[in-house]
Design a protein around this motif. Sequence first.
Motif, PDB file in Angstrom:
ATOM      1  N   LEU A 133       0.958  -1.010  -0.010  1.00  0.00           N
ATOM      2  CA  LEU A 133      -0.115  -0.003  -0.058  1.00  0.00           C
ATOM      3  C   LEU A 133       0.862   1.345   0.202  1.00  0.00           C
ATOM      4  CD1 LEU A 133      -3.150   1.238   0.371  1.00  0.00           C
ATOM      5  CD2 LEU A 133      -2.067   1.135   2.890  1.00  0.00           C
ATOM      6  N   ALA A 134       0.657   2.283  -0.655  1.00  0.00           N
ATOM      7  CA  ALA A 134       1.325   3.568  -0.708  1.00  0.00           C
ATOM      8  C   ALA A 134       0.275   4.512  -0.696  1.00  0.00           C
ATOM      9  CB  ALA A 134       1.992   3.572  -2.140  1.00  0.00           C
ATOM     10  N   ILE A 135       0.541   5.470   0.329  1.00  0.00           N
ATOM     11  CA  ILE A 135      -0.395   6.337   0.468  1.00  0.00           C
ATOM     12  C   ILE A 135       0.263   7.789   1.057  1.00  0.00           C
ATOM     13  CG2 ILE A 135      -2.264   4.974   1.599  1.00  0.00           C
ATOM     14  CD1 ILE A 135      -1.137   5.500   4.526  1.00  0.00           C
ATOM     15  N   LYS A 136      -0.553   8.906   0.584  1.00  0.00           N
ATOM     16  CA  LYS A 136       0.271  10.348   1.171  1.00  0.00           C
ATOM     17  C   LYS A 136      -0.709  10.654   2.192  1.00  0.00           C
ATOM     18  CE  LYS A 136       0.770  14.943  -1.018  1.00  0.00           C
ATOM     19  NZ  LYS A 136       0.602  15.688  -2.040  1.00  0.00           N
ATOM     20  N   ILE A 137       0.028  11.401   3.413  1.00  0.00           N
ATOM     21  CA  ILE A 137      -0.521  11.784   4.297  1.00  0.00           C
ATOM     22  C   ILE A 137      -0.892  13.236   4.182  1.00  0.00           C
ATOM     23  CG2 ILE A 137      -0.235  12.516   6.792  1.00  0.00           C
ATOM     24  CD1 ILE A 137      -0.079   9.372   6.279  1.00  0.00           C
ATOM     25  N   ASP A 138      -2.061  13.601   4.202  1.00  0.00           N
ATOM     26  CA  ASP A 138      -2.885  14.829   4.089  1.00  0.00           C
ATOM     27  C   ASP A 138      -2.368  15.944   4.921  1.00  0.00           C
ATOM     28  OD1 ASP A 138      -3.991  13.993   1.790  1.00  0.00           O
ATOM     29  OD2 ASP A 138      -5.935  13.077   3.016  1.00  0.00           O
ATOM     30  N   LEU A 189      -4.769   3.822  10.906  1.00  0.00           N
ATOM     31  CA  LEU A 189      -4.470   5.425  10.739  1.00  0.00           C
ATOM     32  C   LEU A 189      -6.079   5.890  11.027  1.00  0.00           C
ATOM     33  CD1 LEU A 189      -2.413   5.286   7.356  1.00  0.00           C
ATOM     34  CD2 LEU A 189      -1.649   6.018   9.641  1.00  0.00           C
ATOM     35  N   ARG A 190      -6.983   5.320  10.497  1.00  0.00           N
ATOM     36  CA  ARG A 190      -8.354   5.827  10.451  1.00  0.00           C
ATOM     37  C   ARG A 190      -8.723   5.920  12.299  1.00  0.00           C
ATOM     38  NH1 ARG A 190     -11.349   2.571   6.038  1.00  0.00           N
ATOM     39  NH2 ARG A 190     -10.973   3.766   4.655  1.00  0.00           N
ATOM     40  N   LYS A 191      -8.225   5.072  12.909  1.00  0.00           N
ATOM     41  CA  LYS A 191      -8.525   4.980  14.471  1.00  0.00           C
ATOM     42  C   LYS A 191      -7.788   6.291  15.056  1.00  0.00           C
ATOM     43  CE  LYS A 191      -6.488   2.475  17.902  1.00  0.00           C
ATOM     44  NZ  LYS A 191      -5.908   1.392  18.420  1.00  0.00           N
ATOM     45  N   ASN A 192      -6.561   6.477  14.622  1.00  0.00           N
ATOM     46  CA  ASN A 192      -5.932   7.428  15.323  1.00  0.00           C
ATOM     47  C   ASN A 192      -5.988   8.853  14.343  1.00  0.00           C
ATOM     48  OD1 ASN A 192      -4.142   6.429  17.349  1.00  0.00           O
ATOM     49  ND2 ASN A 192      -3.823   4.941  15.567  1.00  0.00           N
ATOM     50  N   GLN A 193      -7.137   8.888  13.653  1.00  0.00           N
ATOM     51  CA  GLN A 193      -7.464  10.149  12.538  1.00  0.00           C
ATOM     52  C   GLN A 193      -6.409  10.840  12.132  1.00  0.00           C
ATOM     53  OE1 GLN A 193      -9.239  12.405  16.051  1.00  0.00           O
ATOM     54  NE2 GLN A 193     -11.129  11.125  16.153  1.00  0.00           N
ATOM     55  N   LEU A 194      -5.808   9.898  11.174  1.00  0.00           N
ATOM     56  CA  LEU A 194      -4.691  10.605  10.341  1.00  0.00           C
ATOM     57  C   LEU A 194      -5.008  10.306   9.045  1.00  0.00           C
ATOM     58  CD1 LEU A 194      -1.680   8.825  12.258  1.00  0.00           C
ATOM     59  CD2 LEU A 194      -2.097  11.071  12.274  1.00  0.00           C
ATOM     60  N   ASP A 195      -5.260  11.624   8.491  1.00  0.00           N
ATOM     61  CA  ASP A 195      -6.043  11.525   6.948  1.00  0.00           C
ATOM     62  C   ASP A 195      -4.836  11.393   6.166  1.00  0.00           C
ATOM     63  OD1 ASP A 195      -8.382  12.355   8.127  1.00  0.00           O
ATOM     64  OD2 ASP A 195      -7.921  14.519   8.138  1.00  0.00           O
ATOM     65  N   TYR A 196      -5.279  10.787   4.952  1.00  0.00           N
ATOM     66  CA  TYR A 196      -4.319  10.199   3.932  1.00  0.00           C
ATOM     67  C   TYR A 196      -5.248   9.944   2.540  1.00  0.00           C
ATOM     68  CZ  TYR A 196      -6.629   5.564   4.712  1.00  0.00           C
ATOM     69  OH  TYR A 196      -7.531   4.745   4.523  1.00  0.00           O
ATOM     70  N   HIS A 197      -4.487   9.835   1.716  1.00  0.00           N
ATOM     71  CA  HIS A 197      -5.358   9.274   0.304  1.00  0.00           C
ATOM     72  C   HIS A 197      -4.341   8.389  -0.448  1.00  0.00           C
ATOM     73  CE1 HIS A 197      -3.057  13.066  -1.249  1.00  0.00           C
ATOM     74  NE2 HIS A 197      -2.956  12.225  -2.242  1.00  0.00           N
ATOM     75  N   ASN A 198      -4.910   7.529  -1.219  1.00  0.00           N
ATOM     76  CA  ASN A 198      -3.956   6.351  -1.669  1.00  0.00           C
ATOM     77  C   ASN A 198      -3.499   6.958  -2.852  1.00  0.00           C
ATOM     78  OD1 ASN A 198      -5.046   4.630  -0.093  1.00  0.00           O
ATOM     79  ND2 ASN A 198      -6.444   3.655  -1.515  1.00  0.00           N
TER      80      ASN A 198
END
Length: 167
Positions: free
Chosen positions: A2-7, A157-166
Amino acid sequence: MLAIKIDNVKTFMNQLLIGNTFDSFSLIEASITTFNHFSIDGTLHPDFFDTDIRNSLTESGRVYSLWKELKSYCYSLTKGRIPPLQFKYVFCIPPLHAASVCQSALEFHVDPAVKNFVFNIQYKNQELICTTGVAFSTFTLDKSAESLWDSLIVSYLRKNQLDYHNL
């Protein structure tokens, strides 16, 4: 993988360097470039410790330092008015911990060939990119461990409220 960018880089970095969100992860390596390049090998050297701690490390099978043991050093290298030019942190979930997380989360048996569940965090050009991976001791075509790890990271990441997008 998985590769994601942190918003929101600032929120993520606060949780990484100040909070305890990633404290249970083991640090395989860290590389930080500010006015100099700093490199940290997260491998524990049992011969450094007294007999009790050395025996405890041997019994637990722990190979790497926990993030909570090294994050203050990394924080001291990156704090200040000017952000680092780049950094990379390579984390893993210890195999025993990963197995219990996976089994309790999704009723999934972790293949004994899985050595580590890996989570990479890389900051470069003012972007924070995270990737996942699984280290195996043998070759396998089965991708279920990767799928499981990817879904666990997304949930984490969702549980820790860290926004991202794929990506």
